[in-house]
Design a protein around this motif. Structure first.
Motif, short mmCIF file in Angstrom:
data_model
loop_
_atom_site.label_atom_id
_atom_site.label_comp_id
_atom_site.label_asym_id
_atom_site.label_seq_id
_atom_site.Cartn_x
_atom_site.Cartn_y
_atom_site.Cartn_z
N GLY A 120 0.83 -1.20 0.00
CA GLY A 120 0.00 0.00 0.00
C GLY A 120 0.86 1.24 0.00
O GLY A 120 2.09 1.18 0.05
N TYR A 121 0.20 2.37 -0.05
CA TYR A 121 0.92 3.64 -0.03
C TYR A 121 0.10 4.68 0.73
O TYR A 121 -1.13 4.60 0.80
N GLU A 122 0.80 5.61 1.30
CA GLU A 122 0.18 6.66 2.10
C GLU A 122 0.53 8.01 1.49
O GLU A 122 1.71 8.38 1.42
N LEU A 123 -0.49 8.73 1.06
CA LEU A 123 -0.29 10.06 0.48
C LEU A 123 -0.36 11.11 1.58
O LEU A 123 -1.30 11.13 2.38
N LYS A 124 0.62 11.98 1.62
CA LYS A 124 0.65 13.04 2.62
C LYS A 124 -0.12 14.28 2.17
O LYS A 124 -0.19 15.27 2.90
N GLY A 125 -0.69 14.22 0.98
CA GLY A 125 -1.48 15.33 0.46
C GLY A 125 -2.35 14.84 -0.69
O GLY A 125 -2.18 13.72 -1.19
N ASP A 126 -3.29 15.67 -1.12
CA ASP A 126 -4.14 15.30 -2.26
C ASP A 126 -3.30 15.24 -3.53
O ASP A 126 -2.41 16.06 -3.75
N ALA A 127 -3.60 14.25 -4.38
CA ALA A 127 -2.86 14.08 -5.62
C ALA A 127 -3.82 14.00 -6.80
O ALA A 127 -4.84 13.31 -6.74
N SER A 128 -3.47 14.70 -7.87
CA SER A 128 -4.29 14.65 -9.08
C SER A 128 -3.90 13.48 -9.96
O SER A 128 -4.66 13.06 -10.84
N SER A 129 -2.69 12.93 -9.73
CA SER A 129 -2.26 11.75 -10.48
C SER A 129 -1.34 10.90 -9.61
O SER A 129 -0.49 11.42 -8.91
N VAL A 130 -1.56 9.59 -9.67
CA VAL A 130 -0.74 8.64 -8.92
C VAL A 130 -0.38 7.49 -9.85
O VAL A 130 -1.25 6.95 -10.55
N GLU A 131 0.89 7.13 -9.86
CA GLU A 131 1.34 6.01 -10.68
C GLU A 131 2.21 5.08 -9.84
O GLU A 131 3.11 5.53 -9.13
N ILE A 132 1.93 3.79 -9.94
CA ILE A 132 2.69 2.77 -9.22
C ILE A 132 3.61 2.07 -10.21
O ILE A 132 3.16 1.59 -11.26
N LYS A 133 4.88 2.00 -9.87
CA LYS A 133 5.87 1.35 -10.74
C LYS A 133 6.57 0.24 -9.97
O LYS A 133 6.95 0.43 -8.81
N ILE A 134 6.75 -0.90 -10.63
CA ILE A 134 7.41 -2.04 -10.01
C ILE A 134 8.65 -2.40 -10.83
O ILE A 134 8.58 -2.53 -12.06
N PHE A 135 9.77 -2.54 -10.13
CA PHE A 135 11.05 -2.81 -10.78
C PHE A 135 11.60 -4.15 -10.30
O PHE A 135 11.39 -4.55 -9.14
N ASP A 136 12.34 -4.83 -11.20
CA ASP A 136 12.99 -6.08 -10.78
C ASP A 136 14.30 -5.77 -10.09
O ASP A 136 14.67 -4.60 -9.90
N SER A 137 15.04 -6.81 -9.69
CA SER A 137 16.27 -6.63 -8.93
C SER A 137 17.36 -5.94 -9.74
O SER A 137 18.31 -5.39 -9.18
N ALA A 138 17.22 -5.93 -11.08
CA ALA A 138 18.20 -5.27 -11.94
C ALA A 138 17.82 -3.82 -12.22
O ALA A 138 18.55 -3.11 -12.91
N GLY A 139 16.69 -3.38 -11.66
CA GLY A 139 16.26 -2.00 -11.86
C GLY A 139 15.41 -1.78 -13.09
O GLY A 139 15.13 -0.63 -13.46
N ASN A 140 14.98 -2.86 -13.74
CA ASN A 140 14.14 -2.74 -14.94
C ASN A 140 12.67 -2.60 -14.54
O ASN A 140 12.18 -3.32 -13.67
N LEU A 141 11.97 -1.69 -15.21
CA LEU A 141 10.55 -1.52 -14.97
C LEU A 141 9.79 -2.70 -15.57
O LEU A 141 9.89 -2.98 -16.76
N VAL A 142 9.04 -3.42 -14.73
CA VAL A 142 8.33 -4.61 -15.21
C VAL A 142 6.82 -4.43 -15.22
O VAL A 142 6.10 -5.16 -15.91
N ARG A 143 6.33 -3.45 -14.45
CA ARG A 143 4.87 -3.24 -14.42
C ARG A 143 4.59 -1.85 -13.88
O ARG A 143 5.31 -1.35 -13.00
N SER A 144 3.56 -1.22 -14.42
CA SER A 144 3.16 0.09 -13.93
C SER A 144 1.64 0.17 -13.91
O SER A 144 0.95 -0.48 -14.71
N PHE A 145 1.12 0.96 -12.99
CA PHE A 145 -0.32 1.15 -12.84
C PHE A 145 -0.60 2.64 -12.66
O PHE A 145 -0.02 3.28 -11.77
N LYS A 146 -1.47 3.19 -13.48
CA LYS A 146 -1.91 4.57 -13.29
C LYS A 146 -3.26 4.54 -12.59
O LYS A 146 -4.25 4.07 -13.15
N VAL A 147 -3.26 5.02 -11.36
CA VAL A 147 -4.47 4.92 -10.55
C VAL A 147 -5.24 6.23 -10.48
O VAL A 147 -6.29 6.31 -9.83
N GLY A 148 -4.72 7.28 -11.11
CA GLY A 148 -5.46 8.53 -11.20
C GLY A 148 -5.45 9.37 -9.94
O GLY A 148 -4.50 9.35 -9.15
#
Length: 233
Positions: A120-148
């Motif tokens: 999960g994540y905790e926002l310290k303020g209101d956000a107009s856009s939020v994106e979740i990015k997941i990286f592997d152990s080599a630092g490569n982006l493997v998945r992303s989610f735009k949750v708005g």
């Protein structure tokens, strides 16, 4: 007559093991103070010996120094004993966390056995856009989610362990990063947390840590502790 507080003429007097070890600091221990007093008596002018009143005053100063030294030593021993006791109690309490589900601050996810990963994540303020990015152990982006758009607060999320094409990724450690921006395009502070079952406790010189999925987390990182029913303790 030179006062005992003047140490310029006695720089070559060897100090004892109880004196301060840093030569750059002009701080005297009780043994150094006594050496100065003895040296002053040895090098006093025979034609103008130290007066009894002055000598008594210097003895009183030495007595005060010795008392302060003893108080400081006893205080340090008391602090050490208190620290050891508190640490023993803390270690005993931490062991009770084994087997419990906890929520901790952290951004490392362990993917294994085809299981989904909860975080999960905790926002310290209101956000107009939020994106979740997941990286592997080599630092490569493997998945992303735009949750708005999201208001400030905590949000739980579940990842199925798959990449952008829907393929299951290899077991291992992955890192999650959450980026959030307000309506003016300024970054919003985000804290990422994960949940998991405490598998064990590891004791280190600087304190105990809990193990979740083989990953270490500090006690200060714990946000919640849940019972068997999932209720927050």
């Amino acid at each position: 007559m030179e006062n005992i507080n003047s140490i310029q003429n006695f720089k070559n007097i060897p100090s004892s093991g109880s004196s301060v070890q840093n030569p750059d600091k002009a701080i005297l221990g009780k043994d150094d103070f006594l050496k100065l007093l003895i040296a002053q008596l040895n090098y006093q002018d025979p034609l103008n010996p130290i007066q009894s009143a002055e000598f008594a005053s210097q003895l009183a100063q030495f007595s005060s120094v010795e008392q302060l030294y003893n108080i400081n030593s006893n205080l340090l021993k008391s602090i050490d004993a208190s620290y050891a006791t508190n640490r023993s109690i803390t270690n005993a309490l931490i062991s009770n966390l084994i087997g419990k589900k906890v929520v901790v601050y952290g951004d490392v996810l362990k993917l294994e056995a085809g299981n989904d990963i909860e975080f999960g994540y905790e926002l310290k303020g209101d956000a107009s856009s939020v994106e979740i990015k997941i990286f592997d152990s080599a630092g490569n982006l493997v998945r992303s989610f735009k949750v708005g758009e999201r208001k400030s607060g905590r949000y739980d999320f579940k990842w199925d362990g798959k990449d952008e094409r829907g393929d299951r990724l290899r077991d291992g450690n992955y890192t999650v990063k959450v980026e959030a921006f307000d309506e003016n395009g300024k970054p919003v502070v985000v804290n990422v947390y994960i949940s998991g079952t405490v598998e064990g406790v590891r004791y280190k010189p600087d304190g105990a840590v809990i193990l979740i999925g083989g990953i270490e987390f500090g006690i200060a990182d714990i946000i919640e502790i849940k019972d068997e029913r999932g209720n927050v303790n």
